[in-house]
Write an enzyme that holds these catalytic residues in place. Structure first.
Site, mmCIF file in Angstrom:
data_model
loop_
_atom_site.group_PDB
_atom_site.id
_atom_site.type_symbol
_atom_site.label_atom_id
_atom_site.label_comp_id
_atom_site.label_asym_id
_atom_site.label_seq_id
_atom_site.Cartn_x
_atom_site.Cartn_y
_atom_site.Cartn_z
ATOM 1 C CG ASP A 155 -5.186 -0.200 2.544
ATOM 2 O OD1 ASP A 155 -4.856 0.379 3.584
ATOM 3 O OD2 ASP A 155 -6.219 0.094 1.903
ATOM 4 C CG ASP A 185 -3.989 10.737 1.397
ATOM 5 O OD1 ASP A 185 -4.770 11.584 1.848
ATOM 6 O OD2 ASP A 185 -4.343 9.598 1.032
ATOM 7 C CD GLU A 230 -5.310 13.198 5.469
ATOM 8 O OE1 GLU A 230 -6.497 13.498 5.246
ATOM 9 O OE2 GLU A 230 -4.798 12.149 5.059
#
Length: 480
Positions: A155, A185, A230
């Protein structure tokens, strides 16, 4: 707008290596135009070692299996010639471990070390993610990195404002190439780890600050860019982000649609509309609802309905007769099947698009065996184009109706009602109005005939003197 989610690897192969590519997609734009598609959402096409493309090695490049930048420019030009927009999926929450940023970080480059989240004395290395108990800390060259989406996906650390500028550069690069917008995303995951206390925690206010800045930046470059988010969560969480993005994927509603049909219960759809499309009832529309039933991370529609074509057609009837933007997952228009056994392994819902009934022919992708979509099972464009009652022609007819009535996208819902068999509602916009009846059950039912100028039946039904006989899994649209 009617959008089509497209996985390049599985779509159409121009060079006979078995892998779909950008030139192949360009060759099939006329198919999408004829289907009625107005926007293509491309799953990630950047360089990536993962089949799905969501672990990016280089945000400024094309996956060499798909082609090159010139191929992408040609695709955009040819799509625009057909009035089709290209929306690019960019997963900026994490990178690949093979990304140059990460490799520089693990080799001690201070700039890039600050691009990622590393373990310290407070870290619980056994901490797991909440939805499936997978580990979130992984060791690489004697260092532990945070990777919520797996061991190959470290990440990024968005506490580092320098990284924000890097992300802006990425957006600008693709906008300058001509893309019409982005699908963002994992939008709620930009800040999902509390670095101060070293534990997983959604930080929605920080996410909102980040996305407001990014969206403003993108719009300053192209005011007409379409930004799709999203946020896979409950309606309460989705509401927190309402108004930031142009389009919000409506995940909760996807389940309401499927459960309504699966359990033959119109009350479920009424609840779903009230809970997730409430802004189209009240009129407080700040973001467009992106309506769909499935995507690359989910079981395919026909599999959910145990391969019942009429139930799948019914789902499309609902999708195309509500406000918002409908999204179709590639292959659902021909009833492709696909089951996901584990969230970490999604290949079985992303099988090659079936162009030929034999399973083989020019352009057919073959990167994966078709476990769920074998030859000679009436799951092909070739076969379904010939038959009037096929799911493909059913979807084409619905999209044609949708495009003839563009006002439906921003219409308001009223008179929402259900009985044991049907759900009905009125859609209005200025001087336009239609009434829709959906028979959710397999048995036929009667609905009262009302004053109308015209009607369309999707499925089967008969107009009598003072009532309408609506067969199972059928819909009628009455124009007032």
């Amino acid at each position: 707008m009617v959008f089509y989610e497209l996985f390049v690897r599985s779509f159409y192969d121009s060079n006979n290596d078995g892998i779909g590519d950008l030139k192949g997609l360009t060759m099939k734009l006329d198919y999408l135009k004829e289907l009625g598609v107005e926007g293509i959402w491309l799953l990630p096409i950047m360089q990536s070692a993962a089949f799905h493309g969501y672990t990016v090695i280089d945000f400024y490049s094309i996956n060499p299996s798909y082609g090159n930048i010139d191929d992408f420019k040609e695709l955009i030009q040819e799509a625009h010639n057909r009035n089709i927009k290209i929306i690019l999926d960019i997963p900026i929450n994490h990178t690949s471990v093979k990304c140059e940023w990460f490799q520089k970080a693990v080799n001690g480059d201070e700039k890039y070390k600050n691009y990622y989240v590393w373990a310290n004395e407070k870290t619980n290395l056994k901490e797991k993610r909440h939805w499936d108990d997978s580990l979130i800390w992984f060791k690489y060259k004697n260092k532990y990195f945070y990777g919520l989406f797996g061991s190959s996906s470290p990440d990024l650390n968005f506490e580092n404002k320098e990284l924000w500028n890097e992300i802006k550069n990425i957006f600008k690069f693709w906008l300058d190439l001509g893309v019409d917008g982005f699908r963002l995303d994992a939008a709620k995951h930009i800040f999902d780890y509390d670095i101060e206390n070293m534990k997983f925690k959604y930080q929605h206010e920080k996410n909102i600050e980040f996305w407001n800045e990014m969206v403003n930046y993108i719009k300053n470059i192209n005011k007409n860019a379409i930004i799709i988010s999203e946020i896979w969560d409950s309606p309460e969480i989705v509401k927190k982000y309402h108004g930031i993005f142009d389009v919000e994927f409506n995940f909760p509603f996807s389940y309401y649609i499927k459960d309504t049909i699966k359990y033959h219960d119109p009350r479920i759809l009424v609840q779903g509309i009230n809970e997730t499309l409430h802004h189209y009832i009240s009129g407080s529309i700040k973001s467009i609802s992106g309506n769909f039933f499935t995507n690359h991370d989910m079981e395919r529609l026909m599999t959910t309905f145990n391969e019942d074509i009429n139930m799948s057609k019914m789902a499309f009837n609902i999708l195309m007769t509500l406000p918002g933007y409908p999204f179709i997952y590639y292959g659902d228009e021909i009833g492709m099947r696909g089951k996901i056994i584990d969230v970490n392994y999604t290949e079985d819902s992303q099988e090659p698009m079936q162009w030929y009934e034999s399973g083989f022919g020019p352009g057919q992708t073959e990167w994966k065996g078709c476990k769920f979509n074998p030859p000679y099972n009436f799951i092909s464009v070739e076969e379904q184009e010939k038959i009037k009652q096929s799911i493909l022609n059913h979807v084409k007819d619905l999209i044609s109706f949708r495009k003839e009535n563009k006002w439906l996208e921003n219409s308001l819902i009223s008179n929402l009602f259900n009985d044991r068999f049907t759900i009905s509602y009125i859609l209005k916009s200025h001087n336009k109005e239609i009434k829709v009846y959906h028979n959710i059950k397999p048995q036929k039912t009667k609905v009262k005939k009302e004053t109308y100028k015209s009607y369309k039946i999707y499925g089967q039904g008969i107009i009598k003197d003072n009532y309408i006989v609506l067969e199972g899994f059928s819909s009628i649209i009455l124009e007032k």
